[in-house]
Design a protein around this motif. Structure first.
Motif, mmCIF file in Angstrom:
data_model
loop_
_atom_site.group_PDB
_atom_site.id
_atom_site.type_symbol
_atom_site.label_atom_id
_atom_site.label_comp_id
_atom_site.label_asym_id
_atom_site.label_seq_id
_atom_site.Cartn_x
_atom_site.Cartn_y
_atom_site.Cartn_z
ATOM 1 N N ALA A 96 -30.770 -3.920 10.943
ATOM 2 C CA ALA A 96 -32.060 -3.258 11.138
ATOM 3 C C ALA A 96 -33.178 -4.293 11.195
ATOM 4 C CB ALA A 96 -32.318 -2.263 10.012
ATOM 5 N N SER A 97 -33.123 -5.292 10.317
ATOM 6 C CA SER A 97 -34.139 -6.343 10.299
ATOM 7 C C SER A 97 -34.133 -7.135 11.604
ATOM 8 C CB SER A 97 -33.896 -7.286 9.114
ATOM 9 O OG SER A 97 -33.907 -6.587 7.896
ATOM 10 N N VAL A 98 -32.936 -7.482 12.075
ATOM 11 C CA VAL A 98 -32.813 -8.249 13.320
ATOM 12 C C VAL A 98 -33.317 -7.431 14.509
ATOM 13 C CG1 VAL A 98 -31.188 -9.316 14.927
ATOM 14 C CG2 VAL A 98 -30.904 -9.648 12.466
ATOM 15 N N ILE A 99 -32.897 -6.184 14.603
ATOM 16 C CA ILE A 99 -33.251 -5.337 15.744
ATOM 17 C C ILE A 99 -34.738 -5.024 15.764
ATOM 18 C CG2 ILE A 99 -32.924 -3.049 16.777
ATOM 19 C CD1 ILE A 99 -30.010 -3.194 15.651
ATOM 20 N N ILE A 100 -35.300 -4.669 14.596
ATOM 21 C CA ILE A 100 -36.733 -4.373 14.520
ATOM 22 C C ILE A 100 -37.552 -5.611 14.889
ATOM 23 C CG2 ILE A 100 -38.635 -3.833 12.935
ATOM 24 C CD1 ILE A 100 -36.633 -2.069 11.392
ATOM 25 N N GLY A 101 -37.167 -6.757 14.345
ATOM 26 C CA GLY A 101 -37.885 -7.993 14.633
ATOM 27 C C GLY A 101 -37.850 -8.347 16.112
ATOM 28 N N GLU A 102 -36.677 -8.251 16.722
ATOM 29 C CA GLU A 102 -36.558 -8.583 18.143
ATOM 30 C C GLU A 102 -37.317 -7.597 19.016
ATOM 31 O OE1 GLU A 102 -32.198 -10.826 18.137
ATOM 32 O OE2 GLU A 102 -32.356 -8.768 18.836
ATOM 33 N N ALA A 103 -37.314 -6.323 18.620
ATOM 34 C CA ALA A 103 -38.013 -5.307 19.408
ATOM 35 C C ALA A 103 -39.529 -5.512 19.386
ATOM 36 C CB ALA A 103 -37.674 -3.916 18.887
ATOM 37 N N ILE A 104 -40.053 -5.982 18.255
ATOM 38 C CA ILE A 104 -41.503 -6.128 18.108
ATOM 39 C C ILE A 104 -41.991 -7.512 18.505
ATOM 40 C CG2 ILE A 104 -43.402 -6.135 16.422
ATOM 41 C CD1 ILE A 104 -41.904 -3.953 14.906
ATOM 42 N N PHE A 105 -41.287 -8.549 18.052
ATOM 43 C CA PHE A 105 -41.761 -9.919 18.268
ATOM 44 C C PHE A 105 -41.083 -10.622 19.444
ATOM 45 C CE2 PHE A 105 -42.184 -9.002 13.693
ATOM 46 C CZ PHE A 105 -43.556 -9.145 13.560
ATOM 47 N N GLY A 106 -39.942 -10.084 19.913
ATOM 48 C CA GLY A 106 -39.225 -10.724 21.010
ATOM 49 C C GLY A 106 -38.281 -11.797 20.520
ATOM 50 N N ALA A 107 -37.393 -12.244 21.405
ATOM 51 C CA ALA A 107 -36.394 -13.248 21.009
ATOM 52 C C ALA A 107 -36.040 -14.152 22.179
ATOM 53 C CB ALA A 107 -35.137 -12.555 20.484
ATOM 54 N N LYS A 108 -37.064 -14.645 22.879
ATOM 55 C CA LYS A 108 -36.803 -15.474 24.058
ATOM 56 C C LYS A 108 -36.315 -16.867 23.695
ATOM 57 C CE LYS A 108 -40.014 -13.110 27.175
ATOM 58 N NZ LYS A 108 -41.195 -13.244 28.070
ATOM 59 N N THR A 109 -36.742 -17.375 22.550
ATOM 60 C CA THR A 109 -36.305 -18.692 22.079
ATOM 61 C C THR A 109 -35.754 -18.565 20.654
ATOM 62 O OG1 THR A 109 -38.475 -19.253 21.158
ATOM 63 C CG2 THR A 109 -38.090 -19.804 23.479
ATOM 64 N N ILE A 110 -35.032 -19.586 20.219
ATOM 65 C CA ILE A 110 -34.477 -19.579 18.864
ATOM 66 C C ILE A 110 -35.594 -19.541 17.826
ATOM 67 C CG2 ILE A 110 -33.220 -20.958 17.161
ATOM 68 C CD1 ILE A 110 -31.393 -19.612 19.111
ATOM 69 N N VAL A 111 -36.636 -20.339 18.027
ATOM 70 C CA VAL A 111 -37.756 -20.381 17.079
ATOM 71 C C VAL A 111 -38.402 -19.008 16.956
ATOM 72 C CG1 VAL A 111 -40.040 -21.365 16.629
ATOM 73 C CG2 VAL A 111 -38.199 -22.825 17.485
ATOM 74 N N ARG A 112 -38.601 -18.359 18.093
ATOM 75 C CA ARG A 112 -39.221 -17.031 18.078
ATOM 76 C C ARG A 112 -38.283 -15.981 17.490
ATOM 77 N NH1 ARG A 112 -42.213 -14.391 23.378
ATOM 78 N NH2 ARG A 112 -42.851 -12.424 22.407
ATOM 79 N N VAL A 144 -31.565 3.488 14.596
ATOM 80 C CA VAL A 144 -31.467 4.311 15.807
ATOM 81 C C VAL A 144 -32.762 4.226 16.614
ATOM 82 C CG1 VAL A 144 -31.316 6.677 16.665
ATOM 83 C CG2 VAL A 144 -29.742 5.902 14.891
ATOM 84 N N CYS A 145 -33.891 4.374 15.921
ATOM 85 C CA CYS A 145 -35.195 4.297 16.606
ATOM 86 C C CYS A 145 -35.418 2.916 17.213
ATOM 87 C CB CYS A 145 -36.321 4.623 15.629
ATOM 88 S SG CYS A 145 -36.358 6.343 15.093
ATOM 89 N N ALA A 146 -35.048 1.862 16.455
ATOM 90 C CA ALA A 146 -35.231 0.494 16.949
ATOM 91 C C ALA A 146 -34.362 0.211 18.169
ATOM 92 C CB ALA A 146 -34.912 -0.510 15.845
ATOM 93 N N LEU A 147 -33.229 0.898 18.287
ATOM 94 C CA LEU A 147 -32.349 0.710 19.439
ATOM 95 C C LEU A 147 -32.787 1.555 20.641
ATOM 96 C CD1 LEU A 147 -28.885 0.718 17.662
ATOM 97 C CD2 LEU A 147 -29.914 -1.212 18.847
ATOM 98 N N ILE A 148 -33.257 2.766 20.379
ATOM 99 C CA ILE A 148 -33.572 3.700 21.466
ATOM 100 C C ILE A 148 -34.969 3.475 22.038
ATOM 101 C CG2 ILE A 148 -33.963 6.135 22.021
ATOM 102 C CD1 ILE A 148 -31.742 6.845 20.090
ATOM 103 N N ILE A 149 -35.972 3.314 21.174
ATOM 104 C CA ILE A 149 -37.366 3.224 21.640
ATOM 105 C C ILE A 149 -37.590 2.080 22.630
ATOM 106 C CG2 ILE A 149 -39.740 2.758 20.889
ATOM 107 C CD1 ILE A 149 -39.136 4.401 18.378
ATOM 108 N N PRO A 150 -37.074 0.827 22.368
ATOM 109 C CA PRO A 150 -37.274 -0.236 23.370
ATOM 110 C C PRO A 150 -36.683 0.107 24.740
ATOM 111 C CG PRO A 150 -36.554 -1.168 21.291
ATOM 112 C CD PRO A 150 -36.416 0.314 21.160
#
Length: 333
Positions: free
Chosen positions: A238-254, A293-299
């Motif tokens: 949940a932490s990983v998915i929420i973070g990636e959905a909000i902040f993005g994950a284009k680079t390792i640092v991000r 579920v919301c973090a997976l569906i909403i994006p």
């Protein structure tokens, strides 16, 4: 409510270490490692037993990290050398660790309230700096004055130090090889890389971080319990998915920054949800599932809407260009 949110920020900073470990296994290695539910408790159990036995809390926490590394390596060995399915190897290790954790503790719960822990030492260090008085003076007008800011600030610093180490490690030759193993194992094997060793090392590091978080959580809560790791893998995801959905994950640092932010946001969301009248503490797992579920569906819904808007803009642009060409033809004729 402010007190509850402040507590969720402290907990989120500690659980961020566990989320970083989950990120390493799920995102970097592409390995569905369910060992997390067991290694989290292993870290808590080892540190608690050693602290009660008189060991320095920092050394006990270090021992907890090594115990988590050993658990992760065992999962890697089951998969690579035992040729067991990744999901099944994690489940087997998780089940085995339940009994191992009971053996380590000797009972289902080990209290730490009367013991000196890393948290008490860090709190004492922070108070010796005299920063709490200054912060309390600045925030006295808001009406919210926590007892100490030490745990929150020091745990955030620790989380960002670990994040920086992970960022640097994943840019080294070994780190790049681990990333390549998760991305395309066949390709990296063609370069004569030992993918089995890389997987074992990656899973070991992942579970070392999880056990580190477990040790700190046990010392933060004041006890180690054999059931405290149930559902921990879902919290990490949940932490990983929420973070990636909000902040993005284009680079390792991000991406690693997003994981820390996601862990803190998850705790805030759960705290806010539990303030709803008809929800109880026992509903936390249900809340976690709904958050995932919301973090997976909403994006995906948002991406579809953006795609529709892009198609509309392209259609309007083509119609406009077609109209211009038609006007030119009529003018020339």
């Amino acid at each position: 409510m402010p007190t509850a949110i402040f507590g969720s920020l402290e907990a989120g900073a500690i659980y961020a270490l566990m989320a970083l470990g989950v990120y390493l296994s799920f995102r970097i290695l592409d390995f569905p490692d369910l060992t997390v539910d067991g290694s989290f408790v292993t870290g808590a159990a080892v540190s608690a037993v050693l602290i009660v036995g008189g060991t320095d809390p920092f050394i006990a926490t270090l021992a907890a990290i090594f115990s988590g590394f050993a658990a992760g390596c065992m999962t890697g060995l089951l998969h690579t050398k035992g040729k067991i399915n990744p999901l099944l190897s994690g489940i087997l290790m998780m089940i085995a660790l339940y009994s191992i954790n009971l053996r380590i503790m000797g009972k289902s719960n080990v209290p730490l309230l009367a013991e000196e822990t890393v948290m008490t030492k860090l709190t004492a260090f922070w108070q010796s700096l005299g920063l709490d008085e200054m912060l309390q003076t600045l925030l006295s007008a808001t009406g919210f004055v926590p007892k100490t800011w030490g745990i929150l600030i020091l745990m955030l610093i620790l989380a960002f130090i670990v994040k920086a180490i992970i960022d640097l490690f994943l840019k080294t030759d070994i780190g790049l090889a681990i990333r390549a193993t998760g991305n395309n194992e066949t390709m990296i094997r063609s370069f004569s890389a030992d993918t089995d060793l890389l997987k074992i090392m990656g899973l070991g590091l992942s579970n070392a971080l999880v056990a580190f978080s477990g040790a700190l959580v046990a010392q933060y809560n004041g006890f180690s319990d054999v059931g405290m790791g149930i559902g921990m893998i879902v919290i990490g995801l949940a932490s990983v998915i929420i973070g990636e959905a909000i902040f993005g994950a284009k680079t390792i640092v991000r991406a690693t920054l997003a994981v820390i932010g996601g862990a803190i946001l998850y705790r805030i969301i759960v705290t806010a949800a539990l303030r709803v009248e008809f929800l109880e503490a026992g509903d936390m797992k249900l809340i976690t599932a709904l958050i995932v579920v919301c973090a997976l569906i909403i994006p995906k819904i948002l991406e579809k809407q953006r795609e529709r808007q892009r198609k509309k803009r392209r259609a309007v642009q083509k119609a406009y260009e077609g109209g211009e060409q038609l006007a030119v033809i009529k003018t020339n004729s």
